[in-house]
Design an enzyme around this catalytic site. Structure first.
Site, short mmCIF file in Angstrom:
data_model
loop_
_atom_site.label_atom_id
_atom_site.label_comp_id
_atom_site.label_asym_id
_atom_site.label_seq_id
_atom_site.Cartn_x
_atom_site.Cartn_y
_atom_site.Cartn_z
CG ASP A 175 19.95 -17.11 -0.58
OD1 ASP A 175 20.68 -18.02 -1.01
OD2 ASP A 175 20.23 -16.43 0.42
CG HIS A 199 23.65 -14.52 -1.97
ND1 HIS A 199 24.81 -15.25 -1.93
CD2 HIS A 199 22.72 -15.25 -1.32
CE1 HIS A 199 24.59 -16.37 -1.26
NE2 HIS A 199 23.33 -16.40 -0.88
CG ASP A 257 23.88 -20.38 -0.30
OD1 ASP A 257 23.36 -19.34 -0.70
OD2 ASP A 257 24.29 -20.54 0.87
CD GLU A 267 22.83 -14.40 2.36
OE1 GLU A 267 22.03 -14.62 3.27
OE2 GLU A 267 23.76 -15.20 2.10
CD GLU A 268 26.34 -17.43 1.92
OE1 GLU A 268 26.07 -17.47 3.13
OE2 GLU A 268 25.80 -18.16 1.08
CG HIS A 271 27.01 -22.33 3.92
ND1 HIS A 271 26.72 -21.64 5.07
CD2 HIS A 271 26.34 -21.67 2.93
CE1 HIS A 271 25.90 -20.63 4.80
NE2 HIS A 271 25.66 -20.64 3.51
ZN ZN Z 1 22.53 -17.99 0.24
#
Ligand code: ZN
Ligand code: ZN
Lengths: 475, 475
Positions: A358, A284, A296, A330-331, A430
């Site tokens: 991912d 993503h 990520d 995606e998030e 994140h």
């Molecule tokens: Zn991800």
């Protein structure tokens, strides 16, 4: 030797010989793929640009827009048969000013702690939010406490990851409910705010954001939700034991901005034998706004791009059409994944295989497969091809969020997720330390080569669903 | 069912049941070990102290001395049956002032490059050394050039690591000869100095030191030898192509200081059944002087200490005596490893197993075994016990430098080396960036648990050499 035994042996020898030649050919191709990736790989340089020149790519942000334009241009340079953008509407949420938070003890003694808004949260009032705190280890405990113990308070979810689990994604799965649904549940009981322990193994100063949802709570009932760093959480927990009457203060100015148009970026090598059957490899393109989203999922983006580049570089012409899909959102919405599956269905594009990366750009250990027994057994027969590259971990289970929607609309599709070493992933996930310097070039490249090898093998040996086999096999 | 088949099935069922119970017990113990390591592990805190409070530990340095005192005290606190120091004489070499180096181009244009003296090198004269450079890809090429092309010059060994190899220690093995013997060979052909490309995959600014030897060259013939960073090496190589007449300048004040007394640090849990048969687990306490030696080999030191602590913590009483040995002087002499084997032989201490961790504190992938077929087959039967911890890589080959000397003096000893993921190791190895922040807590702890599990299994199932079995087996 009796006749039955003799027949068995004859079959075994014939099958054995052809299997041996096939395995030898495959092992040569796989070795070519790894050599190209490790000596002339493009993924690390791509990630350097994506992370350091573009940076974070939250849906609807300028970074996301630049990432779309740039990856499309890079795929065009790579000489694929087709490259295009697929429009998709995505939610736009902005963090606003940097968040502030502190613990207020006796005599107004103040200790600052690191927090960040969870993605999708509403803001506090502009003067901030100050209230007593009730600490719980999860939603069950909260519900047991009931409204009388929660009303007017800030709910502090402090359940840590389970360090015993070897696969850290399982430990993540065991914690993420309090982040995703904690605010909704607390609001129902009259809480005024929610603070959630960061979902990471590491005891440090970085808050880790992530998506949350208010479900169908009316806007007036929504309460601000933040992640607190693990050190901050430990401090808050200890402080509460010493002084249950302490107050917590925080201030956030994040905002939901409605929907804006964005894009999935798609590139294709058209299949030589089955151009109307599709295999997808993807990651993503969006990321959270803290850090630069290198693990990520910058890693998955550049590895997926590299899969198609590697195929061309080693001179392999796929039988099925192979697409790289860089999914948007995606998030905090999965809009890109859903859109891709919808359009594929509308166009009648039969997808037989999809692979997502991912889980970070760490040393690849294997794959997880969502498939029937027939294809899983086929996959297991490839284990010896992967062993020289120290890829041993073949399991059944989930694949990737973005490719998940393809399952409902493509009967018998094989879904797979790359499974890199997971020990360090949640340290970065994140948070502001998900940055390029935390990615190792060889580990990233090994992942790309491992994905490419799997796609190559699927292209040759995937067992198509019975209903897709057009003519019955003749003996 | 005919009688032969029936007998085969009966045996299979009996063996199967007992093997099943044994495997279940073992799997419970192994799980306990991992859980303790991951939730109450001590190795990371130990490494924090060793790296950040003590720091680098080159043989004969104050750091090495402090590491001896501190690890002995920690082992005593751990409640082992015996803890002691084993004196050993070690070479003392000091780096002196920080090295300086530059490339001198046309019009005296100067470009600084990062270098460091190789361990054991002589200094340059105090004004430094300036000479033309001849670049070679290895010792063979140097010899082919001959004295007429080498005399009076600085030899620049620039063979890079082979990026194609998945196991990076193999790539290291393919390069290290030019570092170890390059100066000796160049001196024989009249070279005045040697510059060696750092043995790392990474293209960066850190020179990586390491041991070198002049063999039996007389002192007057010894020439100064330095490592240059990979970026520096690439720059020097490019500069030489543009201007073969450029000069290289460097200045080093390192010095060999003779021998001093140091120690191996040893702790023991005495065996309950075979107190006079020994199993060793170890790493090396010394490190290079750049960085703090966290991966090489602080990780192995604290993991080995943790093996004995974990056994006590899970309540396991070993049948054989188990020793942790923290070897001194692996890096530039191997005196500690030799001393330990010598004394064990002199005292008639029969060693049946030794395990070393000296490949970095990264996610463990498996072990390499130096053993006979009987024990290797036994080891392979444990694979399923390790699979839940993602330990799959069991190979035959080397073990560890420090435990190597035990082989000659202990008939049938099983030697093993922990094999962590090797992709990042040489980025840090012997350089200023081998530091604590590059070690992940869980990866380190998983290594300690993996080692402990192997020692536990060896303690129970090791196949002793025929000559050590005192009574013949009775049927
Ligand atoms: Zn991800
Ligand atoms: Zn070492």
């Amino acid at each position: 030797m009796n006749k039955v035994l003799k027949n068995i042996f004859t079959v075994a020898v014939v099958v054995g010989t052809s299997a041996f030649a096939k395995a030898q050919n495959d092992s040569i191709t796989v070795r070519k793929i790894y050599t190209e990736a490790l000596t002339k790989g493009q993924s690390y340089q791509w990630l350097d640009y994506l992370s350091n020149d573009i940076g974070s790519r939250l849906s609807g942000s300028l970074g996301a827009e630049r990432a779309v334009t740039w990856t499309k241009a890079e795929l065009e340079k790579a000489g694929l048969d087709k490259v295009w953008l697929q429009p998709v509407m995505v939610p736009k949420w902005v963090r606003g000013e940097a968040e502030r938070a502190h613990i207020e003890g006796e005599n107004a003694r103040i200790t600052s702690v690191p927090i960040c808004a969870l993605g999708g949260s509403v803001a506090t009032k502009s003067v901030g939010l100050r209230a007593n705190v009730v600490e719980v280890m999860g939603i069950e405990e909260l519900k047991a406490l009931g409204e009388e113990n929660v009303k007017g308070k800030i709910v502090f979810y402090n359940r840590p990851m389970n360090d015993e689990l070897i696969r850290t994604f399982q430990a993540y799965g065991g914690c993420v409910d309090q982040r995703y649904a904690g605010a909704m549940e607390a609001a129902k009981l009259g809480a005024v705010g929610v603070i959630v322990r960061s979902v990471t193994h590491s005891i440090d100063d970085y808050p880790h954001t992530g998506s949350m949802s208010y479900g169908d709570l009316p806007i007036s009932k929504r309460i601000p939700a933040a992640a607190i760093s693990t050190k901050g959480a430990n401090l808050l927990s200890t402080s509460l034991k010493l002084n249950p009457e302490l107050k917590f203060f925080y201030k956030m100015s994040c905002k939901n901005m409605g929907e804006v148009e964005s894009y999935n970026v798609i590139g294709e090598i058209t299949g030589s034998e089955f151009p109307n059957k599709y295999m997808v490899v993807g990651g993503h393109l969006d990321s959270w706004d803290l850090g630069d989203g290198s693990h990520d999922d910058g890693a998955g983006v550049v590895q997926s791009m590299e899969v198609l580049r590697l195929m061309k570089a080693v001179g392999y012409k796929p039988k099925h059409s192979i697409r790289v899909v860089l999914f948007m959102n995606e998030e905090n919405g999965l809009r890109g994944g859903r859109k891709y599956a919808e359009e594929a269905k509308a166009k009648g594009e039969q997808h037989i295989f999809a692979l997502e990366s991912d889980s970070g750009g760490f040393t690849p250990r294997g794959f997880s497969f969502d498939t029937d027994d027939r294809n899983y057994n086929e996959v297991l027969s490839w284990k010896s091809l992967f062993e020289p590259y120290l890829i041993h971990d073949f399991t059944r289970g989930g694949s990737g969020a973005d490719i998940g929607p393809l399952k409902a609309t493509n009967d018998g599709i094989v879904l797979a997720g790359l499974r890199p070493d997971s020990q360090r992933y949640f340290d970065h996930h994140h948070a502001a330390i998900d940055t390029f310097d935390a990615v190792n070039k060889r580990e990233l490249e090994l992942g790309a080569a491992t994905m490419t090898s799997l796609v190559y093998l699927m292209d040759n040996y995937i067992q198509k669903p019975a209903k897709l086999i057009q003519a019955p096999i003749k003996q």
